[in-house]
Design a protein around this motif. Structure first.
Motif, PDB file in Angstrom:
ATOM      1  N   ASP A  26       0.807  -1.227   0.000  1.00  0.00           N
ATOM      2  CA  ASP A  26       0.000   0.000   0.000  1.00  0.00           C
ATOM      3  C   ASP A  26       0.840   1.276   0.000  1.00  0.00           C
ATOM      4  N   GLY A  27       1.908   1.306  -0.786  1.00  0.00           N
ATOM      5  CA  GLY A  27       2.734   2.500  -0.903  1.00  0.00           C
ATOM      6  C   GLY A  27       3.752   2.690   0.214  1.00  0.00           C
ATOM      7  N   PHE A  28       3.950   1.663   1.026  1.00  0.00           N
ATOM      8  CA  PHE A  28       4.922   1.730   2.112  1.00  0.00           C
ATOM      9  C   PHE A  28       5.907   0.572   2.004  1.00  0.00           C
ATOM     10  N   ARG A  29       7.121   0.808   2.459  1.00  0.00           N
ATOM     11  CA  ARG A  29       8.128  -0.236   2.588  1.00  0.00           C
ATOM     12  C   ARG A  29       8.082  -0.660   4.044  1.00  0.00           C
ATOM     13  N   CYS A  30       7.708  -1.904   4.289  1.00  0.00           N
ATOM     14  CA  CYS A  30       7.586  -2.441   5.647  1.00  0.00           C
ATOM     15  C   CYS A  30       8.804  -3.312   5.926  1.00  0.00           C
ATOM     16  N   ILE A  31       9.550  -2.968   6.954  1.00  0.00           N
ATOM     17  CA  ILE A  31      10.812  -3.650   7.239  1.00  0.00           C
ATOM     18  C   ILE A  31      10.636  -4.498   8.494  1.00  0.00           C
ATOM     19  N   ASP A  32      10.796  -5.802   8.326  1.00  0.00           N
ATOM     20  CA  ASP A  32      10.596  -6.743   9.433  1.00  0.00           C
ATOM     21  C   ASP A  32      11.867  -7.003  10.225  1.00  0.00           C
ATOM     22  N   HIS A  66      16.055   7.461  13.236  1.00  0.00           N
ATOM     23  CA  HIS A  66      16.209   7.630  14.683  1.00  0.00           C
ATOM     24  C   HIS A  66      15.403   6.565  15.407  1.00  0.00           C
ATOM     25  N   THR A  67      15.950   6.061  16.495  1.00  0.00           N
ATOM     26  CA  THR A  67      15.288   4.979  17.224  1.00  0.00           C
ATOM     27  C   THR A  67      14.064   5.438  18.016  1.00  0.00           C
ATOM     28  N   SER A  68      13.774   6.715  18.034  1.00  0.00           N
ATOM     29  CA  SER A  68      12.545   7.173  18.691  1.00  0.00           C
ATOM     30  C   SER A  68      11.316   6.826  17.850  1.00  0.00           C
ATOM     31  N   ARG A  69      11.547   6.498  16.600  1.00  0.00           N
ATOM     32  CA  ARG A  69      10.446   6.145  15.699  1.00  0.00           C
ATOM     33  C   ARG A  69       9.850   4.796  16.120  1.00  0.00           C
ATOM     34  N   PRO A  70       8.527   4.715  16.273  1.00  0.00           N
ATOM     35  CA  PRO A  70       7.921   3.488  16.807  1.00  0.00           C
ATOM     36  C   PRO A  70       7.929   2.292  15.858  1.00  0.00           C
ATOM     37  N   ASP A  71       7.960   2.532  14.537  1.00  0.00           N
ATOM     38  CA  ASP A  71       7.960   1.411  13.600  1.00  0.00           C
ATOM     39  C   ASP A  71       8.787   1.735  12.359  1.00  0.00           C
ATOM     40  N   LEU A  72       8.955   0.724  11.519  1.00  0.00           N
ATOM     41  CA  LEU A  72       9.746   0.901  10.302  1.00  0.00           C
ATOM     42  C   LEU A  72       8.865   0.764   9.066  1.00  0.00           C
ATOM     43  N   LYS A  73       7.805   1.496   9.024  1.00  0.00           N
ATOM     44  CA  LYS A  73       6.930   1.553   7.859  1.00  0.00           C
ATOM     45  C   LYS A  73       7.263   2.863   7.151  1.00  0.00           C
ATOM     46  N   ILE A  74       7.969   2.762   6.016  1.00  0.00           N
ATOM     47  CA  ILE A  74       8.527   3.928   5.344  1.00  0.00           C
ATOM     48  C   ILE A  74       7.773   4.172   4.041  1.00  0.00           C
ATOM     49  N   GLU A  75       7.302   5.391   3.857  1.00  0.00           N
ATOM     50  CA  GLU A  75       6.551   5.736   2.654  1.00  0.00           C
ATOM     51  C   GLU A  75       7.439   5.637   1.419  1.00  0.00           C
ATOM     52  N   GLU A  76       6.916   4.981   0.386  1.00  0.00           N
ATOM     53  CA  GLU A  76       7.630   4.898  -0.877  1.00  0.00           C
ATOM     54  C   GLU A  76       7.228   6.078  -1.747  1.00  0.00           C
ATOM     55  N   LYS A  77       8.194   6.657  -2.413  1.00  0.00           N
ATOM     56  CA  LYS A  77       7.947   7.784  -3.319  1.00  0.00           C
ATOM     57  C   LYS A  77       8.428   7.403  -4.704  1.00  0.00           C
ATOM     58  N   TRP A  78       7.687   7.814  -5.709  1.00  0.00           N
ATOM     59  CA  TRP A  78       8.084   7.614  -7.098  1.00  0.00           C
ATOM     60  C   TRP A  78       8.409   8.959  -7.714  1.00  0.00           C
ATOM     61  N   VAL A  79       9.645   9.103  -8.181  1.00  0.00           N
ATOM     62  CA  VAL A  79      10.077  10.323  -8.853  1.00  0.00           C
ATOM     63  C   VAL A  79      10.878   9.889 -10.081  1.00  0.00           C
ATOM     64  N   GLY A  80      10.225   9.224 -11.005  1.00  0.00           N
ATOM     65  CA  GLY A  80      10.909   8.711 -12.175  1.00  0.00           C
ATOM     66  C   GLY A  80      11.638   7.408 -11.876  1.00  0.00           C
ATOM     67  N   PHE A  81      11.854   7.127 -10.620  1.00  0.00           N
ATOM     68  CA  PHE A  81      12.472   5.898 -10.156  1.00  0.00           C
ATOM     69  C   PHE A  81      11.967   5.692  -8.733  1.00  0.00           C
ATOM     70  N   LYS A  82      12.135   4.503  -8.207  1.00  0.00           N
ATOM     71  CA  LYS A  82      11.655   4.224  -6.859  1.00  0.00           C
ATOM     72  C   LYS A  82      12.624   4.791  -5.833  1.00  0.00           C
ATOM     73  N   ARG A  83      12.086   5.498  -4.871  1.00  0.00           N
ATOM     74  CA  ARG A  83      12.913   6.092  -3.825  1.00  0.00           C
ATOM     75  C   ARG A  83      12.164   5.959  -2.504  1.00  0.00           C
ATOM     76  N   TRP A  84      12.871   5.593  -1.448  1.00  0.00           N
ATOM     77  CA  TRP A  84      12.260   5.501  -0.138  1.00  0.00           C
ATOM     78  C   TRP A  84      12.670   6.694   0.680  1.00  0.00           C
ATOM     79  N   ARG A  85      11.765   7.132   1.543  1.00  0.00           N
ATOM     80  CA  ARG A  85      12.126   8.213   2.458  1.00  0.00           C
ATOM     81  C   ARG A  85      11.658   7.906   3.844  1.00  0.00           C
TER      82      ARG A  85
END
Length: 85
Positions: A26-32, A66-85
């Motif tokens: 769903d547009g996110f990179r989920c890191i287990d 930063h480890t203060s972040r509660p989870d590792l669900k990172i929004e994926e962005k498309w800008v002519g190529f796949k990029r994670w932020r």
């Protein structure tokens, strides 16, 4: 290593890591699972290390966060190529 373990071991730090197990949903990179590469108190130092690794090993899925972040669900962005932020 699971994100909860990383947060306990490295509280309030910037972590540079490789995604060991991850998937897109769903547009996110989920890191287990992650492999911690380095840790920093300063975000600028973490970003510098991330850039070095990303340039030398572009095929690897490397992030810094930063480890203060509660989870590792990172929004994926498309800008002519796949990029994670």
């Amino acid at each position: 290593m699971q994100w909860e373990e990383v947060r306990e071991k490295f509280p309030d730090e910037w972590i540079v890591f490789e995604a060991a197990e991850a998937y897109s949903e769903d547009g996110f990179r989920c890191i287990d699972s992650v492999t911690v590469i380095d840790r920093y108190e300063d975000s600028a130092d973490a970003m510098k290390r991330y850039k070095e690794l990303h340039r030398s090993q572009p095929a690897k899925e490397i992030y810094f966060i930063h480890t203060s972040r509660p989870d590792l669900k990172i929004e994926e962005k498309w800008v002519g190529f796949k990029r994670w932020r």
